[in-house]
Scaffold this motif. Sequence first.
Motif, PDB file in Angstrom:
ATOM      1  N   GLU A  84       0.894  -0.769  -0.162  1.00  0.00           N
ATOM      2  CA  GLU A  84       0.023   0.109   0.318  1.00  0.00           C
ATOM      3  C   GLU A  84       1.078   1.099  -0.148  1.00  0.00           C
ATOM      4  O   GLU A  84       0.830   2.224  -0.408  1.00  0.00           O
ATOM      5  CB  GLU A  84      -1.400  -0.427   0.899  1.00  0.00           C
ATOM      6  CG  GLU A  84      -1.811  -1.383   0.811  1.00  0.00           C
ATOM      7  CD  GLU A  84      -3.432  -1.055   2.619  1.00  0.00           C
ATOM      8  OE1 GLU A  84      -4.411  -1.677   2.373  1.00  0.00           O
ATOM      9  OE2 GLU A  84      -2.621   0.069   3.635  1.00  0.00           O
ATOM     10  N   ARG A  85       1.411   0.863   0.863  1.00  0.00           N
ATOM     11  CA  ARG A  85       2.633   2.353   0.510  1.00  0.00           C
ATOM     12  C   ARG A  85       3.056   3.159  -0.516  1.00  0.00           C
ATOM     13  O   ARG A  85       4.313   3.900  -1.020  1.00  0.00           O
ATOM     14  CB  ARG A  85       3.958   1.802   2.054  1.00  0.00           C
ATOM     15  CG  ARG A  85       4.795   3.333   2.095  1.00  0.00           C
ATOM     16  CD  ARG A  85       5.990   2.426   3.101  1.00  0.00           C
ATOM     17  NE  ARG A  85       6.840   3.531   4.039  1.00  0.00           N
ATOM     18  CZ  ARG A  85       6.686   3.906   4.848  1.00  0.00           C
ATOM     19  NH1 ARG A  85       5.769   3.679   5.881  1.00  0.00           N
ATOM     20  NH2 ARG A  85       7.146   4.468   5.477  1.00  0.00           N
ATOM     21  N   LEU A  86       3.696   1.607  -1.201  1.00  0.00           N
ATOM     22  CA  LEU A  86       4.242   1.955  -2.677  1.00  0.00           C
ATOM     23  C   LEU A  86       3.745   2.521  -3.453  1.00  0.00           C
ATOM     24  O   LEU A  86       3.798   3.484  -4.332  1.00  0.00           O
ATOM     25  CB  LEU A  86       4.812   0.115  -3.477  1.00  0.00           C
ATOM     26  CG  LEU A  86       6.053  -0.228  -2.513  1.00  0.00           C
ATOM     27  CD1 LEU A  86       6.157  -1.815  -3.614  1.00  0.00           C
ATOM     28  CD2 LEU A  86       6.773   0.542  -3.626  1.00  0.00           C
ATOM     29  N   ARG A 139       1.039   4.032  -2.806  1.00  0.00           N
ATOM     30  CA  ARG A 139       0.466   5.554  -2.224  1.00  0.00           C
ATOM     31  C   ARG A 139       1.583   6.853  -2.582  1.00  0.00           C
ATOM     32  O   ARG A 139       1.222   8.022  -3.062  1.00  0.00           O
ATOM     33  CB  ARG A 139      -0.277   6.100  -0.332  1.00  0.00           C
ATOM     34  CG  ARG A 139      -0.885   4.772  -0.571  1.00  0.00           C
ATOM     35  CD  ARG A 139      -1.446   4.609   0.950  1.00  0.00           C
ATOM     36  NE  ARG A 139      -2.598   4.108   1.048  1.00  0.00           N
ATOM     37  CZ  ARG A 139      -2.560   3.100   1.351  1.00  0.00           C
ATOM     38  NH1 ARG A 139      -2.437   3.909   3.704  1.00  0.00           N
ATOM     39  NH2 ARG A 139      -4.051   2.581   1.870  1.00  0.00           N
ATOM     40  N   THR A 140       2.925   6.062  -2.429  1.00  0.00           N
ATOM     41  CA  THR A 140       4.466   6.696  -3.331  1.00  0.00           C
ATOM     42  C   THR A 140       4.325   6.838  -4.067  1.00  0.00           C
ATOM     43  O   THR A 140       4.386   8.066  -5.449  1.00  0.00           O
ATOM     44  CB  THR A 140       5.126   6.095  -2.424  1.00  0.00           C
ATOM     45  OG1 THR A 140       5.172   5.546  -0.740  1.00  0.00           O
ATOM     46  CG2 THR A 140       6.918   6.900  -2.458  1.00  0.00           C
ATOM     47  N   GLY A 184       1.653   7.631  -6.276  1.00  0.00           N
ATOM     48  CA  GLY A 184       0.839   8.487  -6.190  1.00  0.00           C
ATOM     49  C   GLY A 184       1.105  10.526  -5.972  1.00  0.00           C
ATOM     50  O   GLY A 184       1.166  11.122  -6.900  1.00  0.00           O
ATOM     51  N   TYR A 185       1.996  10.066  -5.029  1.00  0.00           N
ATOM     52  CA  TYR A 185       2.486  11.300  -4.703  1.00  0.00           C
ATOM     53  C   TYR A 185       3.704  11.865  -5.860  1.00  0.00           C
ATOM     54  O   TYR A 185       3.636  12.869  -6.075  1.00  0.00           O
ATOM     55  CB  TYR A 185       3.370  11.370  -3.242  1.00  0.00           C
ATOM     56  CG  TYR A 185       2.359  10.881  -1.602  1.00  0.00           C
ATOM     57  CD1 TYR A 185       1.322  11.980  -1.586  1.00  0.00           C
ATOM     58  CD2 TYR A 185       1.769  10.298  -1.580  1.00  0.00           C
ATOM     59  CE1 TYR A 185      -0.039  11.896  -0.924  1.00  0.00           C
ATOM     60  CE2 TYR A 185       1.188  10.456   0.226  1.00  0.00           C
ATOM     61  CZ  TYR A 185       0.384  11.282  -0.004  1.00  0.00           C
ATOM     62  OH  TYR A 185      -0.097  11.423   1.231  1.00  0.00           O
ATOM     63  N   ASN A 201      -3.240  16.277  -9.732  1.00  0.00           N
ATOM     64  CA  ASN A 201      -2.962  15.476  -8.442  1.00  0.00           C
ATOM     65  C   ASN A 201      -4.126  13.902  -8.977  1.00  0.00           C
ATOM     66  O   ASN A 201      -5.231  14.037  -9.934  1.00  0.00           O
ATOM     67  CB  ASN A 201      -4.409  15.874  -7.414  1.00  0.00           C
ATOM     68  CG  ASN A 201      -3.347  16.783  -6.750  1.00  0.00           C
ATOM     69  OD1 ASN A 201      -2.339  16.827  -6.794  1.00  0.00           O
ATOM     70  ND2 ASN A 201      -3.595  17.321  -5.451  1.00  0.00           N
ATOM     71  N   HIS A 202      -3.137  12.827  -8.838  1.00  0.00           N
ATOM     72  CA  HIS A 202      -3.203  11.923  -8.803  1.00  0.00           C
ATOM     73  C   HIS A 202      -4.263  10.957  -7.678  1.00  0.00           C
ATOM     74  O   HIS A 202      -2.904   9.793  -6.603  1.00  0.00           O
ATOM     75  CB  HIS A 202      -2.756  10.865  -9.043  1.00  0.00           C
ATOM     76  CG  HIS A 202      -2.693  10.349 -11.192  1.00  0.00           C
ATOM     77  ND1 HIS A 202      -2.400  11.821 -11.441  1.00  0.00           N
ATOM     78  CD2 HIS A 202      -2.590   9.800 -11.550  1.00  0.00           C
ATOM     79  CE1 HIS A 202      -2.880  11.889 -13.040  1.00  0.00           C
ATOM     80  NE2 HIS A 202      -3.339  10.449 -13.695  1.00  0.00           N
ATOM     81  N   MET A 203      -5.178  11.072  -6.661  1.00  0.00           N
ATOM     82  CA  MET A 203      -5.388  10.917  -5.498  1.00  0.00           C
ATOM     83  C   MET A 203      -5.676   9.502  -4.904  1.00  0.00           C
ATOM     84  O   MET A 203      -6.828   8.498  -6.028  1.00  0.00           O
ATOM     85  CB  MET A 203      -6.678  11.885  -4.521  1.00  0.00           C
ATOM     86  CG  MET A 203      -5.638  14.026  -4.381  1.00  0.00           C
ATOM     87  SD  MET A 203      -7.679  14.495  -3.913  1.00  0.00           S
ATOM     88  CE  MET A 203      -8.299  14.503  -5.566  1.00  0.00           C
ATOM     89  N   GLN A 204      -4.965   8.626  -4.450  1.00  0.00           N
ATOM     90  CA  GLN A 204      -5.255   7.389  -4.119  1.00  0.00           C
ATOM     91  C   GLN A 204      -5.659   6.761  -2.980  1.00  0.00           C
ATOM     92  O   GLN A 204      -4.976   7.321  -1.802  1.00  0.00           O
ATOM     93  CB  GLN A 204      -3.688   6.648  -4.098  1.00  0.00           C
ATOM     94  CG  GLN A 204      -2.337   7.359  -5.250  1.00  0.00           C
ATOM     95  CD  GLN A 204      -2.541   6.804  -6.683  1.00  0.00           C
ATOM     96  OE1 GLN A 204      -2.837   4.999  -6.061  1.00  0.00           O
ATOM     97  NE2 GLN A 204      -2.352   6.741  -7.583  1.00  0.00           N
ATOM     98  N   PHE A 205      -7.035   5.680  -3.737  1.00  0.00           N
ATOM     99  CA  PHE A 205      -6.652   5.734  -2.188  1.00  0.00           C
ATOM    100  C   PHE A 205      -8.086   4.150  -2.400  1.00  0.00           C
ATOM    101  O   PHE A 205      -7.944   3.192  -4.153  1.00  0.00           O
ATOM    102  CB  PHE A 205      -8.392   6.623  -1.655  1.00  0.00           C
ATOM    103  CG  PHE A 205      -9.183   7.031  -2.330  1.00  0.00           C
ATOM    104  CD1 PHE A 205      -9.432   8.192  -3.607  1.00  0.00           C
ATOM    105  CD2 PHE A 205     -10.807   6.687  -2.864  1.00  0.00           C
ATOM    106  CE1 PHE A 205      -9.779   8.118  -4.200  1.00  0.00           C
ATOM    107  CE2 PHE A 205     -11.872   7.388  -3.254  1.00  0.00           C
ATOM    108  CZ  PHE A 205     -10.770   8.108  -4.442  1.00  0.00           C
ATOM    109  N   PRO A 258      -5.498  -4.628  -0.915  1.00  0.00           N
ATOM    110  CA  PRO A 258      -4.191  -5.380  -1.142  1.00  0.00           C
ATOM    111  C   PRO A 258      -4.230  -7.289  -0.907  1.00  0.00           C
ATOM    112  O   PRO A 258      -5.000  -7.435   0.459  1.00  0.00           O
ATOM    113  CB  PRO A 258      -3.592  -4.708  -0.275  1.00  0.00           C
ATOM    114  CG  PRO A 258      -4.062  -4.486   1.400  1.00  0.00           C
ATOM    115  CD  PRO A 258      -5.560  -3.684   0.465  1.00  0.00           C
TER     116      PRO A 258
END
Lengths: 268, 245
Positions: A53-55, A57-58, A60-61, A115-119, A123
């Motif tokens: 999930e961290r991957l 979301r990162t 996306g940032y 912005n590509h907001m991830q949600f 997983p």
Amino acid sequence: MTRIFIAIALCAAVAAPAFAQSAGASGARPAAAERLDALDKRITRLEDLNQIERLQRTYGYFVDKSQWVQLSELFSDDATLEIGGKGLFTGKPRVLEYMQTAFGPDGAKEGSLANHMQFQSIPDISADGKRGWIRSRAYVMSLGGWGLPLYENEYRKENGVWKISRLTGPFTMYTSWDGWAKNALNNTWPDKFDPPPDLPPSTVYLTYPAYYIIPFHYPNPVTGKPFIPDKGEVGAYQAPPGTKAQADSLKVGRLADGTQAIGEPPRD
Amino acid sequence: MRTRKAVLAGWLAVLAVSSFGVALPVVAQDSLQARVAAYRERVARLEDQDAVENLQATFGFYFDKGLWNEAADLFARNGSFEYGQSGVYVGQDHIRRALLLFGPQGLAQGYLNNHMMLQPVITVASDGKTATGRWQGPMQLSEPGANGVWGVGIYENEYVKDGGVWKFAKFHFYPTAFTDYDKGWARSLLPMKGQSALFPPDKPPTVVYRSMPGQYIPPFSYKHPVTGKPLTDLPQAVDSVTGRK
């Protein structure tokens, strides 16, 4: 919270007698060690779920701020990337080339917003702990308007480090700031912009107001049944699979080359 | 999200208590107990991450609805609140009052203060006493008599475990763009608010930056997940107003 108590009660009921049975002999230590091994696996799985999930979301940032080199380093050397209808790019260098050619050089530019907001991530980790998958979505709020890509990605653990091994980001809907009631953009296609892909799109489909259901990597969590996509020759969905409307829709919109007709949005 | 790790806590408790009360060789027992201790730490960090996520999400729900007292209660005694270029408010009392700058307690007719909390990347320190979190923050805003506003921004917060409870140590929201609801980003850009004259902050902003059309990347609190390199000094866009080169 109730789950904790259930787990404690279950463990107390099950674990103690099971242990007592083997404790009399020299089998005591292996039994305890094996249970700890099993526990280690479960904890590792939870950590791995967080890590992929961290991957994502990162990722996306980095997209938000055009950090393409940083983004490409989230991928394994042999990774593939497929976004919209553009086709497949194979290997980490091509991932970087695609991003830098299609979306400009590294670095956020004055006056730009992408912005590509991830949600909404689901997983999963394979039983051997070496591969992972996420279904998730991004909500794009950009200078150009709104967008809704989905993701069905694959991740791989290499030397203890999770990486993106396959990024699959089909589009659901893209529109200008006028909104999706007035405007719908076609899916992209291989030669819409540079660079050309290494392989053609894995699936040809239309975006809103048609719809394409990307297959789920996981079964229905309640029934356990896998999602079976229609085996139509087009792969474009305008109605639920199995309905006559959907069967008819398999005969339209064959090519995602930008020339296909875009229908009116569905009305009640 | 929140129950994933909880089940394991029970397992650990049972293993720790029930499994090793029997006569095992001392060395074996030591190594088993060392493993249980290590697993207990790993599960605790997973629980910490959940707790921090819930803290931030809860702040969002309170903030949306003008529940200023509830929101301020989530801060540590010396916790700080910083929003854009409004400066830094320190301590629960000042934060409680500063939140009134976003609207009356409980808001009122015509207000919308939605601050959605998405995309968390939480990093809990190995000792489990502090944590950091990066979040994506789209906004839907409205005030009586004004048109609606879209906004976007990034949270980079610090959290502290205080008496076993996670709290905000430093809340720092970097709004990066605001636009008129109807016009959109290409046709309208609204400025960020500055420091309040009604209730000035305790300290000036810790970072001076402009919202769009200015461009700013809030430094990442965590390292690149694959390369392990810090993401604190990514190249920033030149800004002739703030003098950033």
